[in-house]
Design a protein around this motif. Structure first.
Motif, PDB file in Angstrom:
ATOM      1  N   LEU A 137       6.031   7.527   2.558  1.00  0.00           N
ATOM      2  CA  LEU A 137       4.756   6.621   2.854  1.00  0.00           C
ATOM      3  C   LEU A 137       4.019   6.899   1.572  1.00  0.00           C
ATOM      4  N   SER A 138       3.931   7.628   0.926  1.00  0.00           N
ATOM      5  CA  SER A 138       3.071   7.931  -0.274  1.00  0.00           C
ATOM      6  C   SER A 138       3.710   7.015  -1.543  1.00  0.00           C
ATOM      7  N   GLN A 139       5.024   7.197  -1.605  1.00  0.00           N
ATOM      8  CA  GLN A 139       5.636   6.238  -2.565  1.00  0.00           C
ATOM      9  C   GLN A 139       5.591   4.674  -2.224  1.00  0.00           C
ATOM     10  N   TRP A 140       5.469   4.464  -0.814  1.00  0.00           N
ATOM     11  CA  TRP A 140       5.366   3.066  -0.538  1.00  0.00           C
ATOM     12  C   TRP A 140       3.984   2.566  -0.877  1.00  0.00           C
ATOM     13  N   GLN A 141       3.298   3.364  -0.733  1.00  0.00           N
ATOM     14  CA  GLN A 141       1.693   2.983  -0.888  1.00  0.00           C
ATOM     15  C   GLN A 141       1.433   2.846  -2.545  1.00  0.00           C
ATOM     16  N   GLN A 142       2.254   3.837  -3.323  1.00  0.00           N
ATOM     17  CA  GLN A 142       2.002   3.836  -4.717  1.00  0.00           C
ATOM     18  C   GLN A 142       2.810   2.536  -5.151  1.00  0.00           C
ATOM     19  N   PHE A 143       3.865   2.275  -4.736  1.00  0.00           N
ATOM     20  CA  PHE A 143       4.780   1.135  -5.288  1.00  0.00           C
ATOM     21  C   PHE A 143       3.907  -0.236  -4.950  1.00  0.00           C
ATOM     22  N   ASN A 144       3.166  -0.427  -3.811  1.00  0.00           N
ATOM     23  CA  ASN A 144       2.356  -1.625  -3.556  1.00  0.00           C
ATOM     24  C   ASN A 144       1.329  -1.724  -4.294  1.00  0.00           C
ATOM     25  N   GLN A 145       0.784  -0.435  -4.777  1.00  0.00           N
ATOM     26  CA  GLN A 145      -0.484  -0.569  -5.570  1.00  0.00           C
ATOM     27  C   GLN A 145      -0.269  -1.070  -7.127  1.00  0.00           C
ATOM     28  N   ILE A 146       0.984  -0.567  -7.347  1.00  0.00           N
ATOM     29  CA  ILE A 146       1.507  -0.906  -9.024  1.00  0.00           C
ATOM     30  C   ILE A 146       1.889  -2.408  -8.749  1.00  0.00           C
ATOM     31  N   GLN A 147       2.557  -3.047  -7.808  1.00  0.00           N
ATOM     32  CA  GLN A 147       2.761  -4.378  -7.491  1.00  0.00           C
ATOM     33  C   GLN A 147       1.669  -5.435  -7.760  1.00  0.00           C
ATOM     34  N   ALA A 148       0.505  -4.737  -7.001  1.00  0.00           N
ATOM     35  CA  ALA A 148      -0.759  -5.528  -6.812  1.00  0.00           C
ATOM     36  C   ALA A 148      -1.334  -5.882  -8.011  1.00  0.00           C
ATOM     37  N   ILE A 149      -1.083  -5.066  -9.272  1.00  0.00           N
ATOM     38  CA  ILE A 149      -1.921  -5.242 -10.472  1.00  0.00           C
ATOM     39  C   ILE A 149      -0.887  -5.604 -11.641  1.00  0.00           C
ATOM     40  N   GLN A 150       0.349  -5.909 -11.131  1.00  0.00           N
ATOM     41  CA  GLN A 150       1.101  -6.587 -12.078  1.00  0.00           C
ATOM     42  C   GLN A 150       1.300  -8.221 -12.128  1.00  0.00           C
TER      43      GLN A 150
END
Length: 231
Positions: free
Chosen positions: A218-231
């Motif tokens: 779940l933590s990796q999924w949240q981090q991944f989406n955070q990164i995608q949101a700012i790209q």
């Protein structure tokens, strides 16, 4: 005049090379559309995701199921899902998609999903894709197909992303079925050990700056989406 002619000759060679590459790609894509089925592996319990169905979550801006189907449907003959749940939800998104459960109960691992998939596919190859893959390059299947043709004795070609082997992300030939069955009969559900017994080849894929090759928690999924949101 000589320099101008030389330049024109170089441009002509480059143009011809580019056209040949495009033609080769188009021909390979036509082959995969005729000879390859795709199976999305979504049979896990997702305990590290607190039971959330990864295939129905947004990976970046799109629901993972829709993102994978969009890539796979134009490059393969059929797209299927190996999953023990939520078949009606999958079909509400993609009415034509075929869903099936493992023919052995108990979430024994991807190897059982792969073995079961061959009961539903009549093609020579299946492109297996884990539901939690973070990035799936559009050209990957074409590259794997070409790589396996170069290694004509190969039963399976799996992908290593940034030096991390992803055994569930692979192109498998029908010749692997017997070994899948033997492995399962021995109650050995290790995909790595299965591939060790096959003629397997690895395709190395480097994606600079990619933090996760696939999403496990779940933590990796949240981090991944955070990164995608700012790209």
């Amino acid at each position: 005049m000589v320099i101008a002619s030389l330049k024109e000759g170089i441009v002509s060679i480059i143009t011809e090379y580019s056209m040949n590459k495009k033609n080769d790609y188009a021909e390979l894509k036509k082959c995969t559309q005729q000879q390859v089925d795709a199976v999305i592996l979504a049979g896990g319990k997702a305990q590290a995701m607190l039971g959330m169905n990864k295939l129905l979550q947004k990976f970046g801006k799109q629901i993972q199921l829709l993102k994978l189907d969009r890539i796979l449907k134009t490059r393969t003959a059929n797209v299927m899902i190996s999953s023990h749940r939520d078949h009606s939800i999958y079909k509400s998104f993609i009415p034509h998609i075929l869903c099936f459960k493992d023919d052995i109960a108990g979430s024994k691992g991807a190897i059982v999903g792969m073995k079961t998939a061959w009961q539903y596919s009549h093609k020579n190859y299946i492109f297996f894709v884990p539901c939690d893959i973070a990035v799936l390059p559009k050209s990957l299947l074409i590259q794997l197909f070409k790589y396996m043709k170069r290694h004509s004795r190969a039963d399976v070609c799996y992908v290593s992303i940034n030096d991390e082997p992803i055994y569930c992300l692979c192109l498998m030939h029908r010749s692997a079925i017997n070994q899948l069955n033997r492995q399962i009969e021995q109650e050995n559900y290790s995909l790595k050990q299965c591939f060790d017994q096959l003629h397997s080849v690895v395709f190395h894929l480097n994606i600079p700056g990619q933090l996760f090759s696939h999403i496990k928690t779940l933590s990796q999924w949240q981090q991944f989406n955070q990164i995608q949101a700012i790209q």
